[in-house]
Design a protein around this motif. Structure first.
Motif, short mmCIF file in Angstrom:
data_model
loop_
_atom_site.label_atom_id
_atom_site.label_comp_id
_atom_site.label_asym_id
_atom_site.label_seq_id
_atom_site.Cartn_x
_atom_site.Cartn_y
_atom_site.Cartn_z
N THR A 320 0.83 -1.20 0.00
CA THR A 320 0.00 0.00 0.00
C THR A 320 0.87 1.25 0.00
O THR A 320 2.09 1.19 0.21
N GLU A 325 -2.36 1.55 5.28
CA GLU A 325 -2.46 0.12 5.61
C GLU A 325 -3.78 -0.19 6.34
O GLU A 325 -4.50 -1.13 5.98
N HIS A 343 1.40 -6.62 5.66
CA HIS A 343 1.71 -5.67 4.58
C HIS A 343 3.21 -5.44 4.49
O HIS A 343 3.96 -5.68 5.45
#
Length: 472
Positions: A320, A325, A343
């Protein structure tokens, strides 16, 4: 009495927060419940009931978590076979919230438990309905989603919806306000207005499905005509809404786990995770982790994830923009994608700095496309919706809607070059990322899509208004 519509644009979904004399009700809440808890505390009111208009297919409701946190009971209409504690209201049953009354009007057709909630004010006057997916502004709920559960055909369900609308909704006074569960952009209807509030009188005058002279047969034909297949994730969301799910806080905790660039590839391989890159298309095409799928957070993110990834249990690992996030995890959870591994720490920049392999998409401007495009020689694939294509398109372009890429990708000739576009570049970059993840590199994606192409001298079909296309 106060009524607030809490509208979430990316889902085209409306939840409702109602207060009266120290008590509150929430109708069709979203998955993340903290905003509701904060609001209840700020307003110093007690949540008395959580009303659900039906088992939603296009999003996962926050009803279970909200009930656990507040102790408020969950209310569905008749025939609701919940796999958790809930009140399955009888048709006509009334619920008091402060000085107002909420009355359950059983309006099956979209689903068999579908219920419209009538708000009766402190003076005993019918004030508003919360119509769920029974009645939208300019449309009605599609009758094809609950065929298996109901053991009926879509025509039979449409017939039931016809009578629900005429016996329970159209009999209300013209000044009764209509608050639907969805607006334009939702896949739960086919011709919804951008407006999210109306009145019974206005809908009688303008909604094609509420025409006074309409026969049941005409209604069935018009409501079922042109329905596109529902996204694959719909049935999985229904199961989660009916049977329960992992708490949002747990999903968020997992998704917020930061994975270092050095470990990212190994984690993806070990878990079988799909790499979902949610950056803007203009950033993605310049460089991304090989095999990534790009669905930008700034577009119709959650519905496209649901449509294209389909399996809500698919493990996902995120790339991202820094700082987005939590929003990304939240929006994935709204459509039931709870298996988020974590992530990439530091985002794509961290991957680049580590010196790992980077892929790119061949993207050109509309002007460059116009200068090199050869009529009757070059192939063009248009991934917009069919109605957009029919309204206006490049001459001889092929209509291949993004929603069905998993079907038409098998027909692509890997040795034949083609140009790829959508309306503005969002959907075509999604398509480009999927094609490259499956080994296709024989294409050029056009920046700005048809919006930019239309300004060039590329030959195009005659323009037809999309509203006329929809009615054809």
């Amino acid at each position: 009495m106060k009524i607030e519509q809490i509208y979430t644009g990316c889902l085209a979904q409306g939840a409702y927060y109602i207060t009266s004399n120290g008590e509150a009700a929430i109708i069709d809440p979203l998955r993340e419940i903290q905003p509701y808890l904060d609001r209840l505390e700020r307003d110093a009111v007690k949540l008395k009931y959580i009303f659900e208009t039906h088992f939603h297919a296009d999003f996962v409701s926050g009803h279970i978590d909200l009930s656990k946190e507040t102790g408020a009971p969950i209310v569905y209409g008749p025939n609701a076979a919940c796999e958790f504690d809930c009140i399955s209201a009888k048709d006509g049953q009334e619920f008091k919230i402060g000085n107002i009354t909420i009355k359950a009007l059983h309006t099956p057709g979209h689903t068999m438990e579908s219920t419209t909630y009538l708000l009766i004010d402190e003076n005993g006057k019918d004030h508003a309905i919360f119509s769920g997916d029974t009645l939208f502004i300019g449309d009605v709920g599609r009758p094809d989603l609950a065929q298996k559960a109901a053991g009926m055909t879509q025509d039979q369900l449409a017939g039931i919806l016809f009578h629900s609308l005429r016996d329970k909704v159209m009999t209300l006074a013209d000044d009764v306000i209509v608050y639907p569960a969805h607006g334009a952009g939702s896949a739960c209807g086919k011709n919804m207005s951008k407006e999210t509030v109306s009145t019974i009188g206005n809908q009688k005058a303008t909604n094609y499905a509420l025409r006074a002279d309409m026969s049941e047969a005409e209604f069935i034909k018009e409501v079922t005509d042109g329905l596109l297949p529902p996204p694959a994730y719909f049935s999985m969301n229904v199961a989660m809404n009916k049977g329960g799910y992992e708490s949002f806080e747990s999903v968020l905790h997992n998704g917020m786990k930061a994975i270092k660039a050095e470990d990212f590839e190994a984690v993806a391989e070990e878990t079988g995770a799909l790499i979902l890159d949610t950056r803007k298309s203009g950033d993605f095409y310049k460089g991304f982790i090989p095999q990534s799928i790009n669905i930008g957070i700034n577009g119709d993110f959650a519905p496209w994830v649901g449509t294209l990834i389909a399996n809500v249990k698919q493990p996902i690992i995120l790339v991202t923009e820094n700082g987005l996030e939590e929003e990304t995890v939240t929006r994935l959870s709204r459509v039931g994608f709870d298996s988020i591994i974590g992530h990439l720490e530091g985002g794509f920049e961290a991957w680049q700095k580590a010196g790992f392999e980077v892929d790119t998409v061949n993207r050109i401007s509309a002007d460059q496309f116009a200068s090199e495009f050869k009529i009757e020689e070059d192939k063009v694939i248009d991934v917009r919706k069919e109605t957009e294509y029919e309204a206006e398109h490049i001459e001889d372009a092929y209509s291949k809607p993004l929603a069905y890429i998993n079907d038409w990708v098998k027909d692509i000739n890997p040795k034949e070059h083609f140009y790829l576009h959508c309306a503005g570049g969002y959907r075509s970059m999604i398509a480009a990322s999927i094609l490259q993840a499956r080994g296709f590199r024989n294409f050029t994606e056009i920046d700005g899509g048809f919006g930019a192409i239309a300004k060039t001298d590329i030959p195009k079909s005659d323009f037809v208004c999309q509203s006329k296309v929809l009615k054809a």
